[in-house]
Scaffold this motif. Structure first.
Motif, PDB file in Angstrom:
ATOM      1  N   VAL A  57       0.182   0.827   6.816  1.00  0.00           N
ATOM      2  CA  VAL A  57      -0.796  -0.028   6.512  1.00  0.00           C
ATOM      3  C   VAL A  57      -0.541  -0.725   5.070  1.00  0.00           C
ATOM      4  N   PRO A  58      -0.932  -2.214   4.779  1.00  0.00           N
ATOM      5  CA  PRO A  58      -0.488  -2.678   3.624  1.00  0.00           C
ATOM      6  C   PRO A  58      -0.639  -2.028   2.202  1.00  0.00           C
ATOM      7  N   THR A  59       0.232  -2.224   1.498  1.00  0.00           N
ATOM      8  CA  THR A  59      -0.278  -1.517   0.004  1.00  0.00           C
ATOM      9  C   THR A  59      -1.107  -2.591  -0.616  1.00  0.00           C
ATOM     10  N   THR A  60      -1.775  -2.547  -1.872  1.00  0.00           N
ATOM     11  CA  THR A  60      -2.522  -3.402  -2.383  1.00  0.00           C
ATOM     12  C   THR A  60      -1.818  -4.831  -2.642  1.00  0.00           C
ATOM     13  N   PHE A  61      -0.410  -4.652  -2.910  1.00  0.00           N
ATOM     14  CA  PHE A  61       0.281  -5.850  -3.099  1.00  0.00           C
ATOM     15  C   PHE A  61       0.454  -6.535  -1.792  1.00  0.00           C
ATOM     16  N   LEU A  66      -0.547 -10.720   2.242  1.00  0.00           N
ATOM     17  CA  LEU A  66      -0.847 -10.929   3.524  1.00  0.00           C
ATOM     18  C   LEU A  66      -1.656 -12.098   3.893  1.00  0.00           C
ATOM     19  N   ASP A  67      -2.856 -12.232   2.898  1.00  0.00           N
ATOM     20  CA  ASP A  67      -3.681 -13.316   2.901  1.00  0.00           C
ATOM     21  C   ASP A  67      -2.834 -14.616   2.931  1.00  0.00           C
ATOM     22  N   HIS A  68      -1.996 -14.775   1.858  1.00  0.00           N
ATOM     23  CA  HIS A  68      -1.237 -16.037   1.712  1.00  0.00           C
ATOM     24  C   HIS A  68      -0.293 -16.344   3.014  1.00  0.00           C
TER      25      HIS A  68
END
Length: 331
Positions: A57-61, A66-68
């Motif tokens: 799963v993605p980290t906070t960063f 990911l949104d960008h």
């Protein structure tokens, strides 16, 4: 941006939860996916993914970029779609997606009738139960069951109501007897097809929940081809469309003919691509083709295209309307 090609890989890993699944989706090897993710992390100097409950799963960063990245991907797809809308000729490729059955049996002869009048349009047909992403131009036109999807940018049109019934082979019924009621089904063998998010192809309660399933399931498959062959081979009773090639033969018998279910079929395209001449031509032609075969989808029987006497209208004027005519009438 020199590492742009790594971003779709990051999106795929974030969506699937593993390097292997992302590689399968992108048709890349697992080591290559891992190497490209590490290169992206080296570029940023921090981890983009972490493992939780056995999944990546993605980290906070990772979530922050990911949104960008998804917005960038959407904009790139919008540019791609814009170029398609500038094409005013009846030539080029139209990408379509459909499920097994309608995509493998009905569409080819239907599109052959279209091709006779439009030989410069090439159909690229993707078969599968996944929903191809029209916004990302995985397909220009899609055939979807039950609904067009929830994207505001999509244009969907219901083109058919399809009836499903219960069928079994003559050999199976000779050996096990014919069920006389829904309650009798529990004492029979069943053949199941799983489609679209493991939805079971069977009669249901109106809310998508299967009812009166046989106690013994002898085969379960995600392939309609394998499902059809299993029923013909005598594995048991299965639910399929009345117009299926599988049941239009002397070996198959409909059981409990008063029992059926119906599903709606939608033709879907991205709103931008409706302005492309060749894609609009295919879309409009298919709307009319489904109208011609409406009775077959609802009540079974043979397609009007099976006799090979259907052709698309001619291109005699710039306002060409894609009506279907018999060869005699066209001549």
């Amino acid at each position: 941006m020199k590492n742009w090609s790594d971003y779709p890989i990051f999106i795929a890993v974030a969506e699937t939860g593993s390097l292997t699944a992302a590689g399968r989706k992108l048709k890349m090897s697992q080591p290559t996916v891992g190497r490209r993710i590490r290169a992206l992390e080296d570029h940023f100097g921090t981890r983009l993914l972490t493992k939780e409950n056995g999944a990546l799963v993605p980290t906070t960063f990772g979530y922050s970029i990911l949104d960008h990245v998804k917005r960038m991907q959407d904009e790139a797809a919008a540019i791609d779609r814009s170029s398609a809308t500038l094409e005013h000729s009846l030539a080029g490729t139209v990408r379509m997606s459909a499920t097994e059955g309608i995509g493998t049996s009905w569409l080819p002869p239907v599109m052959q009738a279209f091709r006779r009048s439009h030989p410069d349009i090439m159909i690229d047909l993707g078969i599968g139960f996944k929903n191809f992403n029209l916004a990302q131009r995985e397909a220009d036109i899609a055939l979807r069951w039950m609904g067009p999807g929830d994207q505001n940018s999509l244009i969907g049109r219901k083109v058919a109501t399809v009836t499903f019934g219960l069928f079994a082979s003559k050999g199976y019924l000779a050996e096990r007897g014919t069920p006389k009621s829904l309650e009798d089904l529990k004492n029979h063998d069943g053949v199941l097809a799983t489609i679209m998010d493991d939805k079971i192809l069977w009669i249901d309660d109106g809310n998508g929940n299967p009812v009166h399933l046989p106690d013994r399931i002898t085969m379960r498959t995600n392939s309609i081809w394998a499902f059809d062959e299993a029923m013909n081979a005598g594995f048991g009773i299965g639910a399929t469309v009345l117009c299926s090639d599988c049941v239009n033969n002397d070996n198959m018998v409909r059981v409990l003919p008063n029992v059926s279910r119906r599903e709606d079929l939608y033709l879907v395209a991205h709103e931008d691509l409706r302005r492309s001449t060749r894609i609009r031509a295919v879309f409009d032609y298919l709307v009319e083709a489904f109208a011609q075969d409406a009775d077959m989808f609802l009540n079974g029987g043979l397609s009007v295209f099976d006799n090979g006497n259907m052709v698309c209208g001619t291109d005699n004027d710039p306002h060409h309307v894609h009506r279907l005519n018999t060869k005699d009438a066209a001549e």
